[in-house]
Write an enzyme that holds these catalytic residues in place. Structure first.
Site, mmCIF file in Angstrom:
data_model
loop_
_atom_site.group_PDB
_atom_site.id
_atom_site.type_symbol
_atom_site.label_atom_id
_atom_site.label_comp_id
_atom_site.label_asym_id
_atom_site.label_seq_id
_atom_site.Cartn_x
_atom_site.Cartn_y
_atom_site.Cartn_z
ATOM 1 N N GLU A 1 9.479 8.003 -16.999
ATOM 2 C CA GLU A 1 8.104 8.457 -17.211
ATOM 3 C C GLU A 1 7.611 8.079 -18.600
ATOM 4 O O GLU A 1 6.441 7.719 -18.780
ATOM 5 C CB GLU A 1 8.028 9.968 -17.000
ATOM 6 C CG GLU A 1 8.212 10.371 -15.541
ATOM 7 C CD GLU A 1 8.345 11.867 -15.342
ATOM 8 O OE1 GLU A 1 8.200 12.315 -14.199
ATOM 9 O OE2 GLU A 1 8.602 12.593 -16.321
ATOM 10 N N LYS B 1 16.402 21.039 -10.968
ATOM 11 C CA LYS B 1 15.629 19.847 -11.283
ATOM 12 C C LYS B 1 16.465 18.761 -11.956
ATOM 13 O O LYS B 1 17.333 19.023 -12.778
ATOM 14 C CB LYS B 1 14.446 20.189 -12.188
ATOM 15 C CG LYS B 1 13.374 21.035 -11.542
ATOM 16 C CD LYS B 1 12.684 20.331 -10.395
ATOM 17 C CE LYS B 1 11.902 19.117 -10.829
ATOM 18 N NZ LYS B 1 10.817 19.444 -11.767
ATOM 19 N N SER C 1 15.268 20.895 -16.204
ATOM 20 C CA SER C 1 14.124 21.778 -16.405
ATOM 21 C C SER C 1 14.573 23.002 -17.188
ATOM 22 O O SER C 1 15.685 23.510 -16.989
ATOM 23 C CB SER C 1 13.549 22.207 -15.060
ATOM 24 O OG SER C 1 12.681 23.319 -15.211
ATOM 25 N N HIS D 1 0.830 -1.216 0.000
ATOM 26 C CA HIS D 1 0.000 0.000 0.000
ATOM 27 C C HIS D 1 0.862 1.263 0.000
ATOM 28 O O HIS D 1 0.422 2.318 0.452
ATOM 29 C CB HIS D 1 -0.955 0.025 1.203
ATOM 30 C CG HIS D 1 -1.785 -1.201 1.347
ATOM 31 N ND1 HIS D 1 -2.952 -1.408 0.650
ATOM 32 C CD2 HIS D 1 -1.594 -2.323 2.102
ATOM 33 C CE1 HIS D 1 -3.465 -2.575 0.973
ATOM 34 N NE2 HIS D 1 -2.652 -3.166 1.839
#
Length: 459
Positions: free
Chosen positions: A287, A280, A274, A153
Protein backbone atom coordinates in the site's frame (compact mmCIF):
# COMPACT_ATOMS: atom_id res chain seq x y z
CA UNK A 1 29.21 37.98 -2.01
CA UNK A 2 27.59 41.10 -3.45
CA UNK A 3 28.77 43.65 -0.86
CA UNK A 4 30.29 45.83 -3.59
CA UNK A 5 26.86 46.65 -5.01
CA UNK A 6 24.78 46.70 -1.82
CA UNK A 7 24.95 49.14 1.10
CA UNK A 8 22.78 47.19 3.55
CA UNK A 9 23.31 43.81 5.14
CA UNK A 10 20.98 41.05 3.99
CA UNK A 11 18.04 40.76 6.37
CA UNK A 12 18.33 37.64 8.51
CA UNK A 13 14.83 36.62 7.42
CA UNK A 14 15.94 36.78 3.80
CA UNK A 15 18.95 34.63 4.66
CA UNK A 16 16.67 31.99 6.16
CA UNK A 17 14.20 32.20 3.28
CA UNK A 18 16.73 32.00 0.47
CA UNK A 19 19.17 29.44 1.89
CA UNK A 20 19.29 26.06 0.16
CA UNK A 21 21.55 24.13 2.52
CA UNK A 22 18.73 21.79 3.49
CA UNK A 23 18.76 20.74 -0.18
CA UNK A 24 22.27 21.02 -1.49
CA UNK A 25 24.65 20.21 1.37
CA UNK A 26 24.52 16.60 0.20
CA UNK A 27 26.15 17.81 -3.04
CA UNK A 28 29.37 18.91 -1.33
CA UNK A 29 31.63 16.04 -2.55
CA UNK A 30 30.54 16.61 -6.15
CA UNK A 31 31.00 20.37 -5.85
CA UNK A 32 34.60 19.69 -4.80
CA UNK A 33 35.11 17.50 -7.87
CA UNK A 34 33.93 20.25 -10.16
CA UNK A 35 36.09 22.81 -8.35
CA UNK A 36 39.19 20.64 -8.66
CA UNK A 37 38.73 20.33 -12.42
CA UNK A 38 38.10 24.06 -12.71
CA UNK A 39 41.22 24.91 -10.68
CA UNK A 40 43.42 22.66 -12.81
CA UNK A 41 42.05 24.21 -15.98
CA UNK A 42 42.69 27.74 -14.64
CA UNK A 43 46.29 26.79 -13.88
CA UNK A 44 46.84 25.11 -17.27
CA UNK A 45 45.55 28.15 -19.16
CA UNK A 46 47.69 30.56 -17.12
CA UNK A 47 44.76 32.27 -15.43
CA UNK A 48 46.23 31.00 -12.17
CA UNK A 49 49.93 30.56 -11.52
CA UNK A 50 51.08 26.96 -10.90
CA UNK A 51 51.62 27.87 -7.24
CA UNK A 52 48.13 29.29 -6.90
CA UNK A 53 46.60 26.27 -8.58
CA UNK A 54 48.50 23.90 -6.30
CA UNK A 55 47.51 25.84 -3.17
CA UNK A 56 43.84 25.71 -4.16
CA UNK A 57 43.99 21.98 -4.93
CA UNK A 58 45.63 21.26 -1.58
CA UNK A 59 42.97 23.33 0.15
CA UNK A 60 40.21 21.42 -1.67
CA UNK A 61 41.77 18.13 -0.57
CA UNK A 62 41.73 19.35 3.04
CA UNK A 63 38.09 20.29 2.57
CA UNK A 64 37.35 16.80 1.32
CA UNK A 65 38.94 15.24 4.40
CA UNK A 66 36.97 17.55 6.68
CA UNK A 67 33.75 16.60 4.94
CA UNK A 68 34.46 12.88 5.21
CA UNK A 69 35.26 13.28 8.92
CA UNK A 70 32.06 15.28 9.50
CA UNK A 71 34.03 18.26 10.79
CA UNK A 72 32.63 20.85 8.39
CA UNK A 73 29.40 22.53 9.48
CA UNK A 74 27.66 24.83 6.96
CA UNK A 75 26.66 28.38 7.85
CA UNK A 76 23.20 29.58 6.86
CA UNK A 77 24.37 33.14 6.15
CA UNK A 78 26.47 31.73 3.27
CA UNK A 79 23.27 30.49 1.59
CA UNK A 80 24.37 27.29 -0.10
CA UNK A 81 26.92 24.51 -0.34
CA UNK A 82 28.98 26.33 -2.97
CA UNK A 83 29.57 29.52 -0.96
CA UNK A 84 30.21 27.55 2.23
CA UNK A 85 32.94 25.52 0.59
CA UNK A 86 34.52 28.57 -1.03
CA UNK A 87 34.51 30.46 2.28
CA UNK A 88 36.16 27.57 4.09
CA UNK A 89 38.72 27.21 1.29
CA UNK A 90 39.65 30.87 1.68
CA UNK A 91 40.06 30.36 5.42
CA UNK A 92 42.44 27.48 4.69
CA UNK A 93 44.60 28.96 1.89
CA UNK A 94 44.09 32.71 2.23
CA UNK A 95 43.14 35.18 -0.47
CA UNK A 96 44.15 32.81 -3.28
CA UNK A 97 41.00 30.84 -2.43
CA UNK A 98 38.96 33.75 -3.75
CA UNK A 99 40.49 33.18 -7.18
CA UNK A 100 38.82 29.77 -7.58
CA UNK A 101 35.59 31.36 -8.76
CA UNK A 102 37.35 33.08 -11.66
CA UNK A 103 35.46 32.46 -14.90
CA UNK A 104 32.68 30.70 -13.06
CA UNK A 105 29.16 31.61 -11.93
CA UNK A 106 27.08 29.79 -9.39
CA UNK A 107 24.74 29.16 -12.33
CA UNK A 108 27.14 26.85 -14.16
CA UNK A 109 28.67 25.65 -10.89
CA UNK A 110 25.29 24.44 -9.62
CA UNK A 111 24.56 22.81 -12.97
CA UNK A 112 27.80 20.81 -13.14
CA UNK A 113 27.65 19.82 -9.47
CA UNK A 114 24.12 18.53 -9.86
CA UNK A 115 24.99 16.61 -13.03
CA UNK A 116 27.97 14.96 -11.36
CA UNK A 117 25.80 13.95 -8.40
CA UNK A 118 22.95 12.68 -10.56
CA UNK A 119 25.30 10.74 -12.80
CA UNK A 120 26.55 8.76 -9.79
CA UNK A 121 23.06 8.49 -8.31
CA UNK A 122 21.61 7.04 -11.51
CA UNK A 123 24.48 4.58 -11.72
CA UNK A 124 23.22 3.16 -8.43
CA UNK A 125 19.71 3.00 -9.88
CA UNK A 126 21.01 0.63 -12.56
CA UNK A 127 21.91 -1.95 -9.92
CA UNK A 128 18.64 -1.46 -8.05
CA UNK A 129 16.50 -1.86 -11.17
CA UNK A 130 18.59 -4.82 -12.28
CA UNK A 131 17.79 -6.58 -8.99
CA UNK A 132 14.05 -6.19 -9.58
CA UNK A 133 14.26 -7.38 -13.20
CA UNK A 134 16.26 -10.45 -12.18
CA UNK A 135 13.73 -11.26 -9.47
CA UNK A 136 10.87 -11.08 -11.97
CA UNK A 137 12.73 -13.47 -14.29
CA UNK A 138 13.22 -15.82 -11.34
CA UNK A 139 9.52 -15.68 -10.48
CA UNK A 140 8.61 -16.36 -14.12
CA UNK A 141 10.75 -19.50 -14.06
CA UNK A 142 9.59 -20.56 -10.60
CA UNK A 143 5.89 -20.29 -11.54
CA UNK A 144 5.96 -21.34 -15.19
CA UNK A 145 3.60 -24.28 -14.56
CA UNK A 146 1.19 -22.47 -12.23
CA UNK A 147 -2.16 -21.61 -13.83
CA UNK A 148 -4.11 -18.58 -12.66
CA UNK A 149 -7.03 -16.53 -13.97
CA UNK A 150 -6.16 -13.65 -16.26
CA UNK A 151 -8.35 -10.58 -15.88
CA UNK A 152 -9.69 -7.73 -17.95
CA UNK A 153 -11.92 -5.14 -16.28
CA UNK A 154 -11.02 -7.12 -13.11
CA UNK A 155 -13.28 -9.90 -14.38
CA UNK A 156 -12.06 -13.40 -15.15
CA UNK A 157 -11.10 -13.49 -18.81
CA UNK A 158 -8.82 -16.40 -19.85
CA UNK A 159 -6.47 -18.79 -18.08
CA UNK A 160 -2.78 -17.87 -18.10
CA UNK A 161 0.48 -19.12 -16.67
CA UNK A 162 1.62 -17.17 -13.64
CA UNK A 163 5.06 -17.02 -15.24
CA UNK A 164 3.47 -15.14 -18.12
CA UNK A 165 2.06 -12.63 -15.64
CA UNK A 166 5.48 -12.01 -14.09
CA UNK A 167 6.98 -11.51 -17.53
CA UNK A 168 4.37 -8.84 -18.26
CA UNK A 169 5.76 -6.83 -15.37
CA UNK A 170 9.32 -7.62 -16.43
CA UNK A 171 8.82 -6.01 -19.84
CA UNK A 172 7.18 -2.97 -18.21
CA UNK A 173 10.11 -2.39 -15.88
CA UNK A 174 12.55 -2.99 -18.75
CA UNK A 175 10.95 0.04 -20.42
CA UNK A 176 11.92 1.96 -17.30
CA UNK A 177 15.49 0.74 -17.79
CA UNK A 178 15.42 2.37 -21.22
CA UNK A 179 14.05 5.55 -19.69
CA UNK A 180 16.94 5.42 -17.25
CA UNK A 181 19.35 5.19 -20.19
CA UNK A 182 17.75 8.27 -21.72
CA UNK A 183 17.93 10.16 -18.43
CA UNK A 184 21.61 9.31 -18.05
CA UNK A 185 22.31 10.37 -21.63
CA UNK A 186 20.73 13.76 -20.89
CA UNK A 187 23.52 14.33 -18.34
CA UNK A 188 26.30 13.63 -20.85
CA UNK A 189 27.44 17.21 -21.52
CA UNK A 190 29.30 19.49 -19.12
CA UNK A 191 27.84 22.91 -18.12
CA UNK A 192 31.06 24.21 -16.52
CA UNK A 193 32.34 27.33 -18.24
CA UNK A 194 28.93 28.56 -19.40
CA UNK A 195 29.18 31.25 -16.71
CA UNK A 196 26.15 33.21 -15.63
CA UNK A 197 24.62 33.01 -19.12
CA UNK A 198 27.04 34.30 -21.77
CA UNK A 199 30.33 32.51 -21.23
CA UNK A 200 33.51 34.39 -20.28
CA UNK A 201 36.09 36.77 -21.73
CA UNK A 202 38.79 34.63 -20.09
CA UNK A 203 40.49 31.85 -22.11
CA UNK A 204 38.64 28.98 -20.40
CA UNK A 205 39.15 25.50 -21.81
CA UNK A 206 35.68 23.99 -21.48
CA UNK A 207 36.64 20.84 -23.37
CA UNK A 208 39.43 20.06 -20.93
CA UNK A 209 37.22 20.33 -17.85
CA UNK A 210 34.49 18.30 -19.59
CA UNK A 211 36.83 15.41 -20.35
CA UNK A 212 38.45 15.50 -16.93
CA UNK A 213 35.03 15.18 -15.29
CA UNK A 214 34.04 12.30 -17.56
CA UNK A 215 31.56 14.14 -19.78
CA UNK A 216 31.34 13.68 -23.54
CA UNK A 217 32.06 17.37 -24.05
CA UNK A 218 30.76 20.83 -23.12
CA UNK A 219 27.18 21.99 -23.62
CA UNK A 220 26.60 23.87 -26.85
CA UNK A 221 24.86 27.04 -25.71
CA UNK A 222 25.64 28.94 -22.50
CA UNK A 223 22.13 30.40 -22.14
CA UNK A 224 20.42 27.06 -22.59
CA UNK A 225 22.92 25.49 -20.20
CA UNK A 226 22.00 27.56 -17.16
CA UNK A 227 18.32 28.08 -17.97
CA UNK A 228 17.02 24.60 -18.82
CA UNK A 229 16.23 21.65 -16.57
CA UNK A 230 15.29 19.11 -19.24
CA UNK A 231 17.65 16.51 -17.81
CA UNK A 232 15.80 16.75 -14.50
CA UNK A 233 12.47 16.28 -16.26
CA UNK A 234 13.91 13.14 -17.88
CA UNK A 235 14.89 11.79 -14.47
CA UNK A 236 11.45 12.60 -13.09
CA UNK A 237 9.95 10.69 -16.05
CA UNK A 238 12.10 7.67 -15.19
CA UNK A 239 11.04 7.86 -11.54
CA UNK A 240 7.40 8.15 -12.53
CA UNK A 241 7.62 5.14 -14.86
CA UNK A 242 9.03 2.96 -12.06
CA UNK A 243 6.50 4.29 -9.57
CA UNK A 244 3.52 3.68 -11.87
CA UNK A 245 4.60 0.14 -12.73
CA UNK A 246 5.36 -0.66 -9.10
CA UNK A 247 1.98 0.74 -8.06
CA UNK A 248 0.09 -1.42 -10.58
CA UNK A 249 2.01 -4.49 -9.45
CA UNK A 250 1.29 -3.64 -5.82
CA UNK A 251 -2.42 -3.23 -6.56
CA UNK A 252 -2.57 -6.67 -8.18
CA UNK A 253 -0.78 -8.36 -5.29
CA UNK A 254 -3.01 -6.64 -2.73
CA UNK A 255 -6.09 -7.95 -4.54
CA UNK A 256 -4.80 -11.46 -5.10
CA UNK A 257 -3.87 -11.75 -1.41
CA UNK A 258 -7.41 -10.94 -0.18
CA UNK A 259 -9.71 -13.61 1.22
CA UNK A 260 -11.94 -13.18 -1.81
CA UNK A 261 -9.16 -14.04 -4.29
CA UNK A 262 -6.97 -15.91 -1.86
CA UNK A 263 -4.53 -17.68 -4.20
CA UNK A 264 -1.52 -15.50 -3.37
CA UNK A 265 0.07 -15.32 0.07
CA UNK A 266 2.47 -12.59 1.17
CA UNK A 267 5.32 -13.27 3.55
CA UNK A 268 4.62 -12.29 7.16
CA UNK A 269 7.87 -10.34 7.14
CA UNK A 270 6.47 -7.90 4.57
CA UNK A 271 3.06 -7.38 6.18
CA UNK A 272 1.80 -5.81 9.39
CA UNK A 273 -1.03 -6.60 11.80
CA UNK A 274 -3.84 -4.63 13.35
CA UNK A 275 -3.68 -2.91 16.72
CA UNK A 276 -7.28 -4.00 17.35
CA UNK A 277 -8.16 -7.01 15.16
CA UNK A 278 -6.00 -10.07 15.92
CA UNK A 279 -6.77 -11.89 12.68
CA UNK A 280 -5.55 -9.14 10.35
CA UNK A 281 -2.57 -9.44 7.99
CA UNK A 282 -2.28 -6.14 6.19
CA UNK A 283 -0.25 -5.55 2.98
CA UNK A 284 1.07 -2.22 4.26
CA UNK A 285 4.32 -2.36 2.28
CA UNK A 286 2.43 -2.74 -0.98
CA UNK A 287 0.00 0.00 0.00
CA UNK A 288 2.88 2.37 0.72
CA UNK A 289 4.45 1.53 -2.66
CA UNK A 290 1.11 2.40 -4.25
CA UNK A 291 0.78 5.51 -2.09
CA UNK A 292 4.18 6.95 -2.99
CA UNK A 293 3.27 7.16 -6.66
CA UNK A 294 1.09 10.25 -6.29
CA UNK A 295 4.00 12.18 -4.83
CA UNK A 296 6.31 11.18 -7.69
CA UNK A 297 3.74 12.31 -10.23
CA UNK A 298 3.08 15.54 -8.36
CA UNK A 299 6.76 16.43 -8.19
CA UNK A 300 7.18 16.01 -11.96
CA UNK A 301 4.20 18.32 -12.50
CA UNK A 302 5.64 20.72 -9.93
CA UNK A 303 8.90 21.11 -11.86
CA UNK A 304 7.18 21.31 -15.25
CA UNK A 305 4.81 23.99 -13.92
CA UNK A 306 7.75 26.02 -12.59
CA UNK A 307 9.58 25.78 -15.90
CA UNK A 308 6.68 26.63 -18.21
CA UNK A 309 6.72 30.38 -17.60
CA UNK A 310 10.36 31.12 -16.80
CA UNK A 311 12.10 33.61 -19.08
CA UNK A 312 15.57 32.81 -20.37
CA UNK A 313 17.88 32.18 -18.58
CA UNK A 314 18.49 31.57 -14.87
CA UNK A 315 15.83 32.47 -12.32
CA UNK A 316 15.91 31.80 -8.60
CA UNK A 317 12.83 29.59 -8.96
CA UNK A 318 15.26 26.94 -10.19
CA UNK A 319 16.74 26.64 -6.70
CA UNK A 320 13.66 24.56 -5.89
CA UNK A 321 14.32 22.10 -8.72
CA UNK A 322 16.20 19.72 -6.45
CA UNK A 323 13.65 19.41 -3.65
CA UNK A 324 11.17 17.26 -5.55
CA UNK A 325 13.83 15.45 -7.54
CA UNK A 326 15.71 14.25 -4.47
CA UNK A 327 12.44 13.16 -2.84
CA UNK A 328 11.42 11.13 -5.90
CA UNK A 329 14.85 9.53 -6.28
CA UNK A 330 14.88 8.61 -2.59
CA UNK A 331 11.38 7.16 -2.77
CA UNK A 332 11.92 5.14 -5.94
CA UNK A 333 15.22 3.85 -4.60
CA UNK A 334 13.44 2.51 -1.51
CA UNK A 335 10.74 0.89 -3.66
CA UNK A 336 13.36 -0.85 -5.81
CA UNK A 337 15.11 -2.01 -2.67
CA UNK A 338 12.08 -3.59 -1.01
CA UNK A 339 10.20 -5.08 -3.98
CA UNK A 340 12.63 -7.93 -4.88
CA UNK A 341 12.67 -9.56 -1.41
CA UNK A 342 8.92 -9.05 -1.10
CA UNK A 343 8.36 -10.88 -4.40
CA UNK A 344 10.80 -13.61 -3.41
CA UNK A 345 8.69 -14.40 -0.34
CA UNK A 346 5.38 -14.81 -2.21
CA UNK A 347 3.65 -18.23 -2.04
CA UNK A 348 0.93 -19.45 -4.39
CA UNK A 349 -2.07 -21.63 -3.49
CA UNK A 350 -2.45 -23.44 -6.81
CA UNK A 351 -5.58 -25.32 -5.75
CA UNK A 352 -7.27 -22.08 -4.77
CA UNK A 353 -6.29 -20.53 -8.10
CA UNK A 354 -7.69 -23.49 -10.05
CA UNK A 355 -10.89 -23.41 -8.03
CA UNK A 356 -11.61 -20.04 -9.57
CA UNK A 357 -11.97 -21.79 -12.94
CA UNK A 358 -14.55 -24.26 -11.67
CA UNK A 359 -17.33 -23.16 -14.01
CA UNK A 360 -15.04 -23.36 -17.07
CA UNK A 361 -16.43 -20.15 -18.54
CA UNK A 362 -12.92 -18.79 -19.00
CA UNK A 363 -12.68 -21.32 -21.87
CA UNK A 364 -15.49 -19.63 -23.83
CA UNK A 365 -13.04 -17.98 -26.23
CA UNK A 366 -11.52 -21.40 -26.99
CA UNK A 367 -14.94 -22.63 -28.03
CA UNK A 368 -15.52 -19.61 -30.27
CA UNK A 369 -12.14 -20.12 -31.96
CA UNK A 370 -12.91 -23.84 -32.36
CA UNK A 371 -16.02 -22.85 -34.32
CA UNK A 372 -14.00 -20.38 -36.42
CA UNK A 373 -11.70 -23.21 -37.50
CA UNK A 374 -14.84 -25.03 -38.70
CA UNK A 375 -15.84 -22.13 -40.91
CA UNK A 376 -18.23 -20.28 -38.62
CA UNK A 377 -17.75 -16.48 -38.94
CA UNK A 378 -16.30 -15.14 -35.71
CA UNK A 379 -19.20 -12.80 -34.93
CA UNK A 380 -21.66 -15.64 -35.32
CA UNK A 381 -19.42 -17.95 -33.25
CA UNK A 382 -19.23 -15.27 -30.57
CA UNK A 383 -23.03 -15.03 -30.46
CA UNK A 384 -23.49 -18.81 -30.28
CA UNK A 385 -21.01 -19.18 -27.41
CA UNK A 386 -22.49 -16.17 -25.63
CA UNK A 387 -25.90 -17.87 -25.66
CA UNK A 388 -24.27 -21.06 -24.40
CA UNK A 389 -22.70 -19.16 -21.48
CA UNK A 390 -26.07 -17.60 -20.66
CA UNK A 391 -27.70 -21.05 -20.66
CA UNK A 392 -24.98 -22.43 -18.34
CA UNK A 393 -25.46 -19.57 -15.91
CA UNK A 394 -29.25 -19.96 -15.95
CA UNK A 395 -29.01 -23.73 -15.58
CA UNK A 396 -26.16 -23.59 -13.06
CA UNK A 397 -24.04 -25.88 -15.16
CA UNK A 398 -20.28 -25.84 -15.54
CA UNK A 399 -18.97 -25.76 -19.08
CA UNK A 400 -16.77 -28.89 -18.76
CA UNK A 401 -19.71 -30.92 -17.36
CA UNK A 402 -21.74 -30.74 -20.59
CA UNK A 403 -22.10 -33.97 -22.55
CA UNK A 404 -21.50 -34.09 -26.30
CA UNK A 405 -25.26 -34.37 -26.82
CA UNK A 406 -25.86 -31.24 -24.79
CA UNK A 407 -23.18 -29.42 -26.69
CA UNK A 408 -24.68 -30.36 -30.02
CA UNK A 409 -28.17 -29.40 -28.92
CA UNK A 410 -26.90 -25.94 -28.10
CA UNK A 411 -24.27 -25.55 -30.86
CA UNK A 412 -24.81 -28.07 -33.70
CA UNK A 413 -21.34 -27.46 -35.21
CA UNK A 414 -19.59 -29.00 -32.20
CA UNK A 415 -17.94 -32.42 -32.70
CA UNK A 416 -16.37 -34.82 -30.24
CA UNK A 417 -12.91 -33.32 -30.79
CA UNK A 418 -13.95 -30.23 -28.81
CA UNK A 419 -14.14 -32.05 -25.49
CA UNK A 420 -10.38 -32.68 -25.01
CA UNK A 421 -9.80 -28.99 -25.62
CA UNK A 422 -11.90 -28.04 -22.58
CA UNK A 423 -8.97 -28.45 -20.23
CA UNK A 424 -7.23 -25.49 -18.63
CA UNK A 425 -3.69 -26.67 -19.28
CA UNK A 426 -4.49 -27.65 -22.86
CA UNK A 427 -6.12 -24.26 -23.37
CA UNK A 428 -3.10 -22.37 -22.03
CA UNK A 429 -0.56 -24.33 -24.06
CA UNK A 430 -2.49 -23.92 -27.31
CA UNK A 431 -1.82 -20.18 -27.08
CA UNK A 432 1.44 -20.35 -29.01
CA UNK A 433 1.23 -17.07 -30.85
CA UNK A 434 4.29 -14.88 -30.38
CA UNK A 435 4.05 -13.35 -26.93
CA UNK A 436 1.31 -15.74 -25.82
CA UNK A 437 0.98 -17.64 -22.56
CA UNK A 438 1.84 -21.13 -23.88
CA UNK A 439 4.82 -22.87 -22.28
CA UNK A 440 7.00 -22.67 -25.38
CA UNK A 441 6.33 -18.95 -25.74
CA UNK A 442 6.85 -18.30 -22.04
CA UNK A 443 10.25 -19.97 -22.19
CA UNK A 444 11.12 -18.06 -25.35
CA UNK A 445 10.25 -14.70 -23.86
CA UNK A 446 12.11 -15.54 -20.65
CA UNK A 447 15.22 -16.20 -22.71
CA UNK A 448 14.61 -13.01 -24.68
CA UNK A 449 14.16 -11.11 -21.44
CA UNK A 450 17.41 -12.46 -20.05
CA UNK A 451 19.25 -11.43 -23.23
CA UNK A 452 17.67 -7.97 -23.17
CA UNK A 453 18.67 -7.53 -19.55
CA UNK A 454 22.26 -8.54 -20.26
CA UNK A 455 22.42 -6.16 -23.23
CA UNK A 456 21.13 -3.33 -21.05
CA UNK A 457 23.61 -4.06 -18.26
CA UNK A 458 26.54 -4.32 -20.66
CA UNK A 459 25.53 -1.03 -22.30
Amino acid sequence: MWKGRFREETDVRVQEFTQSLDLDWRLAPWDLRGSEAHARMLARTGILTPEEGEAILQGLETLRRELEAGKLAPRVELEDVHMNLEARLTELVGSVGAKLHTGRSRNDQVAVTLRLYLRDRLEGMVDALRGLLEQLLLQAERHEDVLIPGYTHLQQAQPIRLGHYWMAHFWSFLQDARRLDFARESLALCPLGAGALAGSTLPLDRHATSWELGFQGPTQNSMETVGQRDSLLDIHAFCLGVALHASRLAEDLILYATQEFGWLRLSDGFCTGSSMMPQKKNPDVLELIRGKTGGVLGRLVDLATSLKGLPMTYNRDLQEDKRGLFASLDGVERVLEILPPLLDGIAIDEDRALAGFRDGLALATDVAEYLVVRGVPFRLAHEKVGKLVHWCLESRRDLPSLSLAEWQSLIPEVEEDLLPLLDLRVSVDRRKTFGGTGISELRRQRAAGRRSLQVWISR
